[in-house]
Design a protein around this motif. Structure first.
Motif: not given
Length: 817
Positions: A582-605
Motif C-alpha cells: 500500500a505504501l508503494t501505491g501511495v508513493g506512486f500516486m504522490a510521485s515520490r520515488v523515495g516512498i516507492v523505494g521504501l514501500g518496495l523495500g518493506v515488501v522485499c524484506l
C-alpha cells in the motif's frame, strides 16, 4: 446416528477464543480470516448502500439539486466499484469460500495459510486506499467500467482516477493470491476418498470460479497498467489522435468484466446447491448435470465479452459470434434453474429464512437472466445498452441473484460460524423488506429504460413520464436499506443472546456439520474418509443409501487413524508486506520515488521474512506427514504452476497489445531500429542461464551444496548480464529518438520488454536470496524444493523471452506479426 467427533487436549478451543487484537492481526486461521473478510465486506456493503441511497434521492424528482454533477458521478462510480470489488466478490469467494471450503473438503486449513492472511490484508489496504479518495475530495468519477478516453489525464485531471487505478491493481493482487490458494487447496487438499465427483457442489463452483480469476484478472491488470502509464508517463494507448484506440480498453476490460459476472454468481450457484437439498429433505437432483454445467459456464463466460461492445461496431461476423455464444451460455444456466426447481418439487419443505431467500433467488435470478438474454441480440442491445433497462437487468442478476443467495448462506451457515442461530422473526422481516424493497427499486427501471431514460444522468427534466417511477424506485431503495439493517440487527442481537445452534441444527449434508459449532482451531481432530458422495449424511441416514452403496457394506464416512494435529503458527509478516505494498501505491500516486523505494523495500524484506520464517522452508512435504493425502503433489509445486499459468495470460495480453499496435505508428522510429546481433547475444546468455539453473537443482538434490551455490550464483550473474544488455539497449534507443512517448511501437515495445525485465529482476533477487541461504547452510539436501520452485519460475521467464524475441526481433519486418 451421529458421527463421533474426537478432540485433542492441546487444541480444543474454538477459533473465536483468545488472542486479543494481536491474535487477529497475526492469525493465519482460515476461519478468522473469513470473519475479517465478512466484517470488512459488511462495512463496505453499508457504505455502498449509503452511496446508492444518495443516488436515489437525487433521482427521486425532476430537476433535483440535492447533488451536483461531479458528486453524483463520483458516487455512482464508487457505488459500482464498492459493491462489485469490495462486497459481492469478497463475500462469496473470500468470506464463505474461506470459511466453508476447507470444512467441505475435510482438511484443517487452506494450502497456504500465510498467503491467505496476506490476501486479506492486501484487500483491506487496497479498499482503504480506494476510499481515501473521499478524504482527498477526489472521488473517481468515470464509472466503474472506466471507459477510455474519458479516463485519460486530459479529460479527468487530478488524482480521482489514480485512486481507482492503483486501488484496483492492489485489490487484484489480493484476488489472484486467493485464486491460487483455493485452486491448490481444492486440487490437493481434499480428504481421502473425496474424488472430484464426490465434491460438494459449492466446491465445484469455487473451483471453476478460481480458474476464471486466474485467467480473467490478468487482462484487467494489463488494461489498468496501460491506463496508469497514459495518465502518469505520457503514453497514449487509448488516444485515437496518436494512433491508439479506446476500444482496446473495452476488449481488455470486458475480457475480465464478463467472467467477473460469473465470478460473482458462481458462489451463489454453489450456495443454492447446498441450501435447497437440506430444506427440501431430498438429495441434490442432477449432481452430474450441475457439475458439468458449472464447467461449461466457466468455459463459455470467457467467450462472450463482445456482447458488451455491440454498439462499438465490431462488424457482422464478430457480432454474430458473440450473439451466438451469449445465447449458448443460457443453456448451462438454465440447467441449474431446472435442477433446483426439480429438487424442490415433491420435497418436504422446511420454511426457514434461508430457504425463503433460496426461493427468491430462483425467481429474481431467472428474471434477470431472461432480460439478459434479450441483449444477446445486437439490435435489442443497441437500443437498450445505455438505458435504465440494463441497470435493472444487472441488478436483478447481481442483487436479486447473487446477494439473495448470500443472504441464504448467512442464515444457513451462521450457526456454524458463530455457534448460534439467527432469529427467525427478524429473518422473516429481513426477507420481506429486502424482497419488497428490491423489486420496488429495480422493476420500474425496466419501464424507464424502454421509455428512454439513459444511464449515468444526474438530473432529468419534468414531463418525460419518468417522475412517478423514479420516486417509486427511491422509496423502494429505502425499504431495501431497512431490510439490510434488519440483518445487521439480527447478527448483533443473536451474537450474544441467540439460541445455541448445536453442531448440526439443519441435519446438513456436508462435512462442516460433522464438527462442533463454532469449529475448533484445527477443524478435524481425525480427518474424514469418504466412501461415497454425501457420506456424512448417509452415516446419519443409512436408509438413504442406494442398493449399490448398501451392498458395499461400507459406511458413508469413516475417520482416519489419530495423527498429530498441526495448527499453523501466527505470522506478522503478511500484515507488514501488505502495508509495504500500500505504501508503494501511495508513493506512486504522490510521485515520490523515495516512498516507492521504501514501500518496495518493506515488501522485499517481508517476503524474505515469510520465506524463512518457517524452520522447514524449502523442505518437501513427507508423504506420511499429517493431513497429506498419498499420491498428491506438493502444494508449493502446484502453487507455482498455477501462478505460471496466470502469468502466461498476463504476458499473452501484453503480447496481443504489441501485435495490434506495433505497426500503427505514424511517425518516429519503428521496429527497424532494433539490433538483432546484440539481442541475440543476450538471448543466448539468458538461455544458458537456464542450463545453469538445471545444474544448480541437480547439485542441490544430490546434496552438493558448494556446486549448487556456484551454479545458483552463475545463473544470477547471467541473468544480470541479460538485464544490463537491456539497459544498454534502452539507453541507445532513447539516444536515437525512440522514447516511451514517441509512438505506439515505442510504448508497446518498452512495456512488453520492460515487464519481462522486471520478472527477470525478481528472479535474480530470488536466486541471490537462495544463494545466501545456501551459503549459510539453510538449504541442505532435503530442502532442494526451494531451488526447484525458483527453477520453475526461471525457466518460465526464459520461455516467455523466447516468444518475445521471436515476435519482436526476429519477425520485426513482418507486417502485423
Amino acid at each position: 446416528m451421529a458421527v463421533a467427533v474426537e478432540t485433542v487436549e492441546h487444541a480444543e478451543k474454538s477459533y473465536l477464543e483468545g488472542g486479543g487484537l494481536w491474535g487477529w492481526l497475526t492469525t493465519v486461521d482460515h476461519k478468522r480470516i473469513a470473519v475479517m473478510y465478512g466484517v470488512t465486506a459488511l462495512f463496505f456493503f453499508l457504505v455502498g448502500g449509503v452511496e446508492a441511497l444518495l443516488i436515489r434521492i437525487q433521482l427521486a424528482v425532476p430537476n433535483n439539486t440535492f447533488l451536483g454533477a461531479d458528486t453524483y458521478n463520483g458516487l455512482f462510480t464508487m457505488h459500482g466499484t464498492t459493491m462489485i470489488f469490495l462486497v459481492v466478490m469478497p463475500l462469496g469467494l473470500a468470506f464463505f469460500g474461506n470459511f466453508i471450503l476447507p470444512l467441505h473438503l475435510g482438511c484443517r486449513d487452506v494450502a497456504f495459510p500465510r498467503l491467505n492472511a496476506l490476501s486479506y490484508w492486501i484487500f483491506l489496504f487496497g479498499a482503504l486506499l480506494l476510499h481515501a479518495s473521499f478524504l482527498a475530495h477526489a472521488l473517481p468519477d468515470a464509472g466503474w467500467y472506466a471507459y477510455a478516453p474519458l479516463t485519460e489525464r486530459y479529460y479527468t485531471p487530478g488524482a480521482n482516477m489514480d485512486f481507482w487505478v492503483v486501488g484496483l491493481l492492489i485489490l487484484g493482487i489480493s484476488t489472484l493470491l486467493t485464486g491460487i490458494n483455493f485452486f491448490v487447496t481444492i486440487v490437493n487438499m481434499r480428504c481421502p476418498g473425496m474424488t472430484y465427483m464426490r465434491m460438494p457442489m459449492f466446491v465445484w463452483n469455487i473451483l471453476v470460479l478460481v480458474v476464471l480469476v486466474l485467467i480473467a484478472f490478468p487482462p484487467l491488470t494489463v488494461a489498468l497498467i496501460l491506463l496508469l502509464m497514459d495518465r502518469s508517463f505520457g503514453t497514449h494507448f487509448y488516444l485515437t489522435t496518436t494512433g491508439g484506440t479506446p476500444v482496446l480498453w473495452q476488449h481488455l476490460f470486458w475480457l475480465f468484466g464478463h467472467p467477473e459476472v460469473y465470478i460473482m454468481a458462481l458462489p451463489a450457484f454453489g450456495i443454492m446447491s447446498e441450501v435447497v437439498p437440506v430444506f427440501v429433505r431430498k438429495p441434490l437432483f442432477g449432481y452430474t448435470m450441475l457439475a458439468y454445467s458449472t464447467v461449461l459456464i466457466g468455459f463459455l463466460s470467457y467467450g462472450v465479452w463482445g456482447h458488451h461492445m455491440f454498439p462499438v461496431g465490431m462488424g457482422p461476423a464478430a457480432d454474430s459470434a458473440f450473439a451466438l455464444s451469449s445465447m449458448l451460455i443460457a443453456i448451462p444456466t438454465g440447467i441449474k434453474i431446472f435442477t433446483w426447481t426439480a429438487n424442490i418439487y415433491g420435497g418436504s419443505l422446511q420454511m426457514r429464512t434461508a430457504f425463503y431467500f433460496a426461493l427468491a433467488f430462483i425467481i429474481e435470478f431467472t428474471m434477470g437472466g431472461l432480460s439478459g438474454i434479450m441483449h444477446a441480440a445486437p439490435p435489442v442491445d443497441l437500443q437498450q445498452n445505455d438505458s435504465y433497462f440494463v441497470v435493472a437487468h444487472f441488478h436483478y442478476v447481481l442483487f436479486g441473484g447473487t446477494a439473495f443467495a448470500l443472504f441464504a448462506a448467512t442464515y444457513y451457515w451462521w450457526p456454524k460460524i458463530a455457534g448460534r442461530l439467527l432469529d427467525e422473526r427478524l429473518g422473516k422481516l429481513n426477507f420481506w423488506l429486502v424482497v419488497i424493497g428490491f423489486n420496488l427499486t429495480f422493476f420500474p427501471m425496466h419501464f424507464l429504460g424502454v421509455w428512454g431514460m439513459p444511464r449515468r444522468i444526474y438530473r432529468y427534466p419534468a414531463g418525460l413520464g419518468w417522475d412517478g417511477l423514479n420516486l417509486l424506485a427511491t422509496v423502494g431503495a429505502f425499504i431495501l436499506g431497512l431490510g439490510v439493517l434488519a440483518l445487521v440487527v439480527n447478527v448483533l442481537w443473536t451474537h450474544r443472546r441467540g439460541a445455541r445452534a448445536g453442531d448440526d441444527p439443519w441435519d446438513g449434508r456436508g462435512l462442516e456439520w460433522a464438527i462442533p459449532s463454532p469449529p475448533p482451531e484445527f477443524n478435524f481432530a481425525r480427518l474424514p474418509i469418504l466412501n461415497m458422495r454425501d457420506g456424512f449424511y448417509k452415516v446419519k441416514h443409512p436408509e438413504t443409501m442406494s442398493e449399490a452403496e448398501t451392498r458395499s457394506r461400507r459406511p458413508g464416512m469413516e475417520l482416519a487413524p489419530p495423527e498429530p494435529v498441526h495448527v499453523p503458527p501466527p505470522s506478522f509478516f503478511p500484515f507488514v508486506l501488505a502495508a509495504g505494498l500500500a505504501l508503494t501505491g501511495v508513493g506512486f500516486m504522490a510521485s515520490r520515488v523515495g516512498i516507492v523505494g521504501l514501500g518496495l523495500g518493506v515488501v522485499c524484506l517481508a517476503m524474505i521474512g515469510m520465506g524463512f520464517e518457517h524452520p522447514r522452508y524449502g523442505e518437501a512435504e513427507a508423504p506420511d506427514a499429517p493431513g497429506i493425502v498419498p499420491g498428491r503433489f506438493d502444494n508449493r509445486k502446484v502453487g507455482i504452476w498455477t501462478f505460471i499459468g496466470s502469468e502466461s495470460v498476463f504476458f499473452g495480453s501484453l503480447i496481443a497489445t504489441y501485435l495490434v499496435y506495433h505497426g500503427q505508428s505514424a511517425t518516429g522510429p519503428t521496429a527497424e531500429i532494433l539490433e538483432l546481433a546484440l539481442t541475440s547475444t543476450t538471448t543466448f546468455i539468458l538461455l544458458t542461464s537456464s542450463l545453469f539453473m538445471v545444474l544448480a537443482l541437480s547439485a542441490a538434490e544430490r546434496g552438493r551444496e558448494g556446486a549448487a551455490l556456484g551454479w545458483l550464483l552463475g545463473t544470477a550473474v547471467l541473468g544480470s548480464i541479460f538485464l544490463l544488455g537491456q539497459v544498454y539497449e534502452f539507453d541507445k534507443f532513447y539516444t536515437e529518438g525512440l522514447t516511451l512517448q514517441t509512438n505506439l511501437f515505442g510504448q508497446t515495445f518498452y512495456t512488453l520488454v520492460g515487464f519481462h525485465g522486471a520478472h527477470v529482476t525478481v528472479g535474480v533477487l530470488w536466486l541471490l536470496v537462495l544463494a545466501v541461504a545456501m551459503w549459510r547452510r539453510r538449504l541442505p539436501r532435503r530442502r532442494a524444493l526451494a531451488v526447484e520452485l525458483a527453477a520453475l519460475y526461471w525457466h518460465f521467464v526464459d520461455i516467455v523471452w523466447v516468444v518475445i524475441f521471436t515476435l519482436v526481433y526476429l519477425m520485426k519486418g513482418v507486417p502485423n506479426a
